[in-house]
Structure formats: C-alpha cells, structure tokens
Write a protein that holds these residues in place. Structure first.
Motif: not given
Length: 413
Positions: A48-51, A336-338, A342-344, A355-356
């Motif tokens: 759950x970290x922001x990055x 995630x940086x790219x 925004x969250x989805x 996709x990742x």
C-alpha cells in the motif's frame, strides 16, 4: 537458482527412474520457478505504499494485501530450498570450489549489478543513503539489523545476499552431507525442519520486540523479522534442507506423496500461514509442503513423466525467472511513477497489474537473452578448463597410435 540440472556421478535414483549413473534434467522444477517468482511479484504489487499502490478503493487494496500477505515469503522460501536441491542434483564429481564459485558468480552478479543500477536510476536514489547503496552493491545488506538497509535499492535483491552465503557454503556443506549414511538422512531432515519451525519461538523469546514494528504483523519488530527471516545463517537451514532432501531422493530414501497431495498441502498451509503469528507464517508453516512439492516434481522428472511445468513455455518462463525476480519491483515502482498520483478503479487496477507483469516478463527476457545467457556461456568456465576439456575431447577422438600435438588438436576443436 540453476535453470537446468543434469548429473553423471553414478548415483542412481531409487524406484522407477533413469538409467543408473545419469540423473535427468529437472525441467519441471525449472518451470515451477516462475510461479514462485510470480508470488513474490503479487506480494510486492499489493503493497500500500504510495510508489506502488494502484487501487483507489481501500477495501480492494486491503483485500488484495490480505490474500497475498504470505505469498512473497512462500516464494522466497521455495527458492532457498530449491537452490540446495538443484545444486545437489547437478553437482559435478570432479568439480573444484573455485570452478563452482566462478559459475555462480557469473550467473548471478551481472544481473544483480544491472538491476541495482536500474533501481537507483528509476526510483531508489531519493530514498537510499550512499552507504546503503554501497553495502547493497556488495550484497552485504542482509547483515545489518536495519529494515531500510535490508530492503534498500531493489528490495527483492536482499535474498541474493543470503544466496551468496549459500553458494560460498555449498561445496563444504555438500561434502559433509554426502558423508551422512543414507539410512540416517531422515533424522537430519527432521532435525533441520524442527530447527526452522522453532526459529520464531526462539526469536520471540530472545530478540527484543520494541522499536520499529512490522506493519500488520501483530507486534513483530523489524529486528525480530531480520533475525528470523533475513539473516543468512538462519536461512541457511532452508538451503541445507534442500541438499538433504535431494540426497534422500537420489538415494531412494524419500517417500513421495505425489504432486497433487503436495500442492493441496501447500494450499492448506498457506491458509494457515495467514492466520498465525507473523514469523511462523513466513516460513515455518509452509516449509514441509514446499519440500514435499519440490521432491514430488523432481521425482516426476526422474520418471520422465509429464507435468504442467515441463512444457516449452513454462521452461522458458523458468529460465527468465531470475531476471524477472530482480526486475519486477523496478517495473512496479517506475510504472507507478509514470502513471502519476492518480489511483484507479478495481478493474483498471487489476488490468494495470497484469500489464506490469507482462512488461516485467518482456524486460526479463531481454536481460536473460542479452546478458545472463551469453555471459554464462562465455565466462562460467575458465580458459584453462576449456583448453583442457578440448584437449581431452581431441585425445579421445584420436586413435591411440596417433602422435599429434594435443595443443594443436585443442585449437582445432
């Protein structure tokens, strides 16, 4: 984590298996490496970290994190046991310590350095102190009782710091374990499993529980986590267990319960692992089913029987799995940086994680094809050893009456 294993030592396998003196390739275990690496990917994708986080819904994020909370630990434990098993299976009778260490270094370190640099360039530099980057490059980050240092730069790379100790220890461990009477291997296996299971008990009793706490880990401190899960001498037990079990299978001293029952036991143990104290769930609960599954899959390969993991596609995924293991967190963090802040929605988040994974697989393929495979072919054997091998092959192919210069013959081969 070798991709393939063959053996010509003269040690046969009990029961229906290959002809005496030659052990088969473990293609199914190669294929099984990718699902194990994928478990680690899913665990990191759930953070759950922001990055890393993608889901805007707290419920979706928390549910995802809950169900894969022990997936990373299961995958790592699988790899540690598998390393000992496969290295034993593929051990060369006339190998030297130096030759073994050279092959391991060439196989592991180039990928490690490349992903270390990529992590710093893409996301890790802003959260890594210079000294942490240095100890990470030297693969000694696992000896520092500090969570941020253990998982600095490219977080999954901590396990390679432990593997480095395994590889340094293997030649001696292998020689010692080979001396064990096959009839007594079961006692050594049971003792090693007991030591792993008791590690959390010892840790909670002896290591202080204050200070920084592991998130969602019921009061487990980061120092307790380091001692019981990260510290190489403790994790060496997993590796040694793989060596012991391989010896038992090769000597016909293993009672195989089959792939299906082993997989079912692993699934049950995973459910249990999510509902016990954190350190028990990390390795102790799932260890025996992991061992049973590895031995069962190897036994199927020994009998030349098909499995879901020994088809061409799974073997290919297994071959690139080491690169995938080192690259996947970089893909998660950089993508995630790219995507910005925004969250989805949940469906979009799931699609993005898929996709990742695909991107990580493609990049891993490139790293394997352009770096790992060619460097391994080129540098895993010294020039002197190659020349000696060529001379021996030329001599064997020449009639006994021939008087040709072996050095010239070696140049022609």
């Amino acid at each position: 984590m070798p991709a393939k294993a063959t053996h010509d030592s003269g040690i046969g396998i009990g029961g229906a298996g290959p002809r005496p003196g030659k052990l088969p390739r473990l293609d199914s275990l190669t294929g099984l490496r990718f699902p194990a690496a994928l478990l680690v990917f899913l665990f990191h994708a759930s953070l759950g970290v922001p990055w890393i986080r993608l889901f805007e819904s707290d419920a979706a994020n928390d549910g995802f994190a809950k169900y894969v909370s022990q997936a990373g630990a299961l995958g790592v434990t699988f790899f540690f046991v598998l390393s000992g098993f496969v290295l034993t299976w593929s051990a060369r009778e006339k190998d030297t310590f130096r030759a073994f260490w050279r092959r391991r270094f060439v196989k592991i370190y180039p990928n490690y350095v490349i992903t270390w640099a990529l992590a710093l360039l893409t996301f890790a530099a802003v959260m890594t102190k210079p000294w942490q980057a240095v100890v990470n490059l030297l693969m000694v980050q696992v000896w520092v009782p500090d969570f941020a240092t253990n998982f600095s730069v490219d977080p999954p790379s901590w396990s390679l710091g432990a593997e480095a100790i395994f590889y340094l220890s293997f030649p001696l461990l292998y020689l010692l374990i080979k001396k064990i009477d096959p009839a007594k291997l079961k006692f050594w296996i049971a003792g090693t499993i007991a030591a792993v299971v008791l590690t959390p008990t010892l840790t909670y009793a002896v290591i202080p529980g204050g200070g920084m706490q592991m998130p969602g880990a019921d009061g487990t401190s980061t120092v307790q986590y380091w001692f019981a899960y990260v510290l190489p001498p403790v994790r060496l037990l997993d590796f040694a267990l793989g060596i012991l079990v391989a010896r038992a299978v090769m000597a016909g001293r293993w009672r195989n319960i089959g792939m299906t029952w082993s997989a079912l036991l692993l699934a049950v143990s995973y459910a249990v692992a999510m509902n016990v104290e954190h350190l028990y769930g990390q390795r102790a609960v799932t260890l025996v089913p992991i061992v049973l599954l590895i031995a069962a899959v190897a036994s199927r390969d020994a009998e030349s029987r098909p499995t879901p993991f020994n088809n061409r596609f799974m073997i290919w995924l297994g071959e690139i799995s080491f690169a995938f293991y080192l690259l996947h967190y970089i893909v998660l963090a950089y993508s995630r940086d790219l995507l910005g802040d925004r969250l989805f929605s949940t469906p979009v988040g799931i699609a993005l994680i898929a996709a990742q994974a695909v991107v990580a697989v493609l990049l891993s393929w490139a790293l394997y094809a352009w770096v790992e495979a060619p460097l391994t072919r080129r540098f895993s054997t010294s020039r002197k050893a190659k020349a000696a091998r060529a001379a021996a092959a030329a001599t064997a192919a020449t009639p006994a009456s021939a008087t040709a210069d072996p050095a010239k013959l070696a140049e022609k081969v």
